[in-house]
Structures are given as C-alpha cells and as structure tokens.
Design an enzyme around this catalytic site. Structure first.
Site, PDB file in Angstrom:
ATOM      1  N   HIS A  78       1.052  -1.239  -0.141  1.00 33.91           N
ATOM      2  CA  HIS A  78       0.137  -0.093  -0.115  1.00 33.91           C
ATOM      3  C   HIS A  78       0.753   0.945  -0.131  1.00 33.91           C
ATOM      4  O   HIS A  78       0.552   2.410  -0.444  1.00 33.91           O
ATOM      5  CB  HIS A  78      -0.938  -0.230   1.029  1.00 33.91           C
ATOM      6  CG  HIS A  78      -2.071  -1.345   1.376  1.00 33.91           C
ATOM      7  ND1 HIS A  78      -2.866  -1.745   2.212  1.00 33.91           N
ATOM      8  CD2 HIS A  78      -2.631  -2.192   0.163  1.00 33.91           C
ATOM      9  CE1 HIS A  78      -3.138  -3.182   1.910  1.00 33.91           C
ATOM     10  NE2 HIS A  78      -3.087  -2.729   0.786  1.00 33.91           N
ATOM     11  N   HIS A 233      -9.398  -2.345  -5.011  1.00 35.42           N
ATOM     12  CA  HIS A 233      -8.321  -2.141  -4.116  1.00 35.42           C
ATOM     13  C   HIS A 233      -6.971  -3.731  -4.663  1.00 35.42           C
ATOM     14  O   HIS A 233      -5.973  -3.252  -4.357  1.00 35.42           O
ATOM     15  CB  HIS A 233      -8.566  -3.370  -2.872  1.00 35.42           C
ATOM     16  CG  HIS A 233      -7.293  -3.342  -1.365  1.00 35.42           C
ATOM     17  ND1 HIS A 233      -7.293  -2.704  -0.930  1.00 35.42           N
ATOM     18  CD2 HIS A 233      -6.319  -3.882  -1.455  1.00 35.42           C
ATOM     19  CE1 HIS A 233      -5.551  -2.148  -0.064  1.00 35.42           C
ATOM     20  NE2 HIS A 233      -5.756  -3.777  -0.800  1.00 35.42           N
ATOM     21  N   ASP A 237      -2.892  -3.148  -5.304  1.00 36.38           N
ATOM     22  CA  ASP A 237      -1.569  -3.964  -4.919  1.00 36.38           C
ATOM     23  C   ASP A 237      -1.503  -4.135  -5.786  1.00 36.38           C
ATOM     24  O   ASP A 237       0.231  -4.541  -5.683  1.00 36.38           O
ATOM     25  CB  ASP A 237      -2.632  -5.888  -4.890  1.00 36.38           C
ATOM     26  CG  ASP A 237      -3.075  -5.517  -2.571  1.00 36.38           C
ATOM     27  OD1 ASP A 237      -2.594  -4.202  -2.296  1.00 36.38           O
ATOM     28  OD2 ASP A 237      -3.770  -6.567  -2.436  1.00 36.38           O
ATOM     29  N   HIS A 259      -0.756 -11.534  -5.427  1.00 36.94           N
ATOM     30  CA  HIS A 259       0.740 -11.350  -5.285  1.00 36.94           C
ATOM     31  C   HIS A 259       1.943 -11.828  -5.359  1.00 36.94           C
ATOM     32  O   HIS A 259       3.617 -11.404  -5.721  1.00 36.94           O
ATOM     33  CB  HIS A 259       1.128 -10.556  -3.146  1.00 36.94           C
ATOM     34  CG  HIS A 259      -0.082  -9.730  -2.184  1.00 36.94           C
ATOM     35  ND1 HIS A 259       0.356  -8.693  -3.265  1.00 36.94           N
ATOM     36  CD2 HIS A 259      -0.653  -9.726  -1.495  1.00 36.94           C
ATOM     37  CE1 HIS A 259      -0.702  -8.038  -2.283  1.00 36.94           C
ATOM     38  NE2 HIS A 259      -0.591  -8.429  -1.532  1.00 36.94           N
TER      39      HIS A 259
END
Length: 280
Positions: A78, A233, A237, A259
C-alpha cells in the site's frame, strides 16, 4: 524525460500493523537521487535496511514481504503504491516494527502523508522501463500480463464466490489524480470465516472493522466506499507490487491475480530488461 523526485520534508504516521497487530510508527525522510525506497528498521540493532526491490521479496502470503539479512518488512504494497502513483522515486522509510501501519486499510492515508510532505525534483533523470514485448504469468485460472503501452494502465477482473461480490472489473489509467480519487481509498477485504485460520497463521492480528472491508456469510459488516471496492484494491496491490522494479510503462491485464503472480511478473520483466541491456 522527467527527473527523479523525493519528498521535501520528513513526516510520520503511527498506527498498528494489519498482520502483526503491533503498534508502529513510520517516518518518511527525503533521500538522495538513485537511492530508491529504503526501509530502515529503527527497532533493531544497527538499524538494518532493506530496499524496495523485487529481488528482496521473500514471501507473498497475504502480503508482500521484503527481506535483506536482518532487515525484514511486510505488507509494504500500500505504501509503495502511494509512492509510485504520486511520483516519489526516493525516500528513506524509518520503521520501528516489522510492518507499516495498516491505517484504514487503503493507500489514502499514505497519499495524504506524501502530499503533506511535498515533493522535490532532483538532479538526475528518472529511468523508466519501456516494454519491447509482452510478458505474462499464468497459474491455473489466474493470470497477469503486461503489454507495451504509452502510459501505465491496469485492467483487472476479480472473481469471488461471496454472493455480495461475484465478478468485478476495473480499468484505470494510473495517474496521480485518478489514483487519489479512484484507487487509493479502496480498502483491503476480509472474511469472517477466514479469521480463525489467519490468526492460527499469525496473520490479521491487527485487523478490525475500521481497517478492512469485512464480509460475513451473506452480509457486509463494513459500509463500502465503492460498489466495486474489491477490484479497486486489487489494482492498488498491482501498482504496489510492480513498483518493486521502478517506473514502468505498459498496460497490465489481470484476472484473479495475487501478490505471488504480480511479483513473478515483475521479476520476469526485470530479467528481460537486464538481458536486453547485456545484449551486444
């Protein structure tokens, strides 16, 4: 080509870590050109440092972890997304715990912190990766790819079985203005049925209804900022994870990426760029 930037003056922020649950203060300091984003663990002997570089990624379970010898930080995506989107190339981040504050679960408090600090143009030119070819990472029904493009754009499709989420699609050109308004406020998502498992793994110990969008079976426990907050969101990321290779121009297209896939793509891009640089 634009020159590099750093923040103009030091600023700090205190909160708790999402996964560690520990109180933590980060202090952002101006840094020299070409230094990049550096995390310095002020709570450890010798104040060891780790650079925000994809080569230092050691884990991608629920967050992106950076590690270099004694210096380790996780859930950095973030903050890194905020640096990237707001055009900050160099900054020293002093941190007195293993994880930055989760704040409200979004990147917005970090963007506001950067705006408070201001930015200063430095003497050296900014290096950007301009793709010569397409790169892609696939894993079962998940994938992420990046195509040559004059700008930085992310098109993301999220698929979630929860009856209140389902399929969400977002497509955004990442500029400071668009990021601030449309992406930075989007918070991380959590599910009550996962809580006991996460706690057993030592994760989400600092999570609550004030720093995450939380769903229970068939209902939402936290008011949404956007109807499609989850996919926004996810785009946040991607910005943070790809920032680990520096400035990049390209169009990212992703379906159910994580991720792990994001950072694998970053490594692939960097390896290709290095091989081009070394070619005769």
């Amino acid at each position: 080509m634009a020159n590099q930037t750093t923040i103009t003056h030091s600023v700090c922020y205190t909160g708790i870590g999402l996964h560690s649950g520990r109180s933590v203060t980060i202090t952002l300091h101006p840094a020299a050109a070409d230094s990049g984003i550096i995390f310095a663990r002020t709570d450890l002997p010798g104040v060891p440092q780790v650079k925000a570089a994809v080569a230092n990624v050691t884990s991608t379970m629920r967050a992106t972890t950076l590690e270099d010898k004694d210096a380790k930080v996780f859930t950095v995506e973030h903050l890194l997304a905020a640096f990237f989107a707001m055009g900050v190339d160099n900054c020293l981040v002093e941190i007195d715990s293993v994880e930055p504050p989760i704040a409200d679960g979004s990147a917005l408090p970090f963007v506001q912190l950067i705006l408070e600090a201001g930015t200063t143009v430095q003497e050296l030119p900014r290096t950007e990766i301009n793709l010569a070819e397409t790169h892609a990472v696939r894993l079962q029904d998940k994938f992420i790819t990046i195509l040559p493009y004059d700008g930085f754009r992310i098109s993301f499709t999220s698929v979630n079985p929860h009856p209140m989420i389902g399929v969400q699609f977002g497509d955004y050109e990442i500029t400071p203005e668009i990021f601030l308004q449309e992406i930075a406020p989007a918070r991380t998502i959590g599910f009550m049925h996962e809580l006991s498992t996460l706690h057993a793994q030592g994760l989400a110990l600092g999570g609550n209804l004030n720093n995450a969008v939380v769903y229970d079976d068939g209902k939402l426990l936290t008011p949404l900022r956007f109807p499609d907050e989850l996919v926004r969101h996810k785009i946040l990321d991607v910005v943070g994870d790809l920032a680990l290779i520096g400035r990049i121009r390209g169009h990212v297209i992703a379906v159910k990426s994580s991720h792990a896939l994001n950072t694998t793509l970053a490594k692939q891009i960097l390896a290709a760029e290095c091989s081009v640089d070394k070619a005769p």
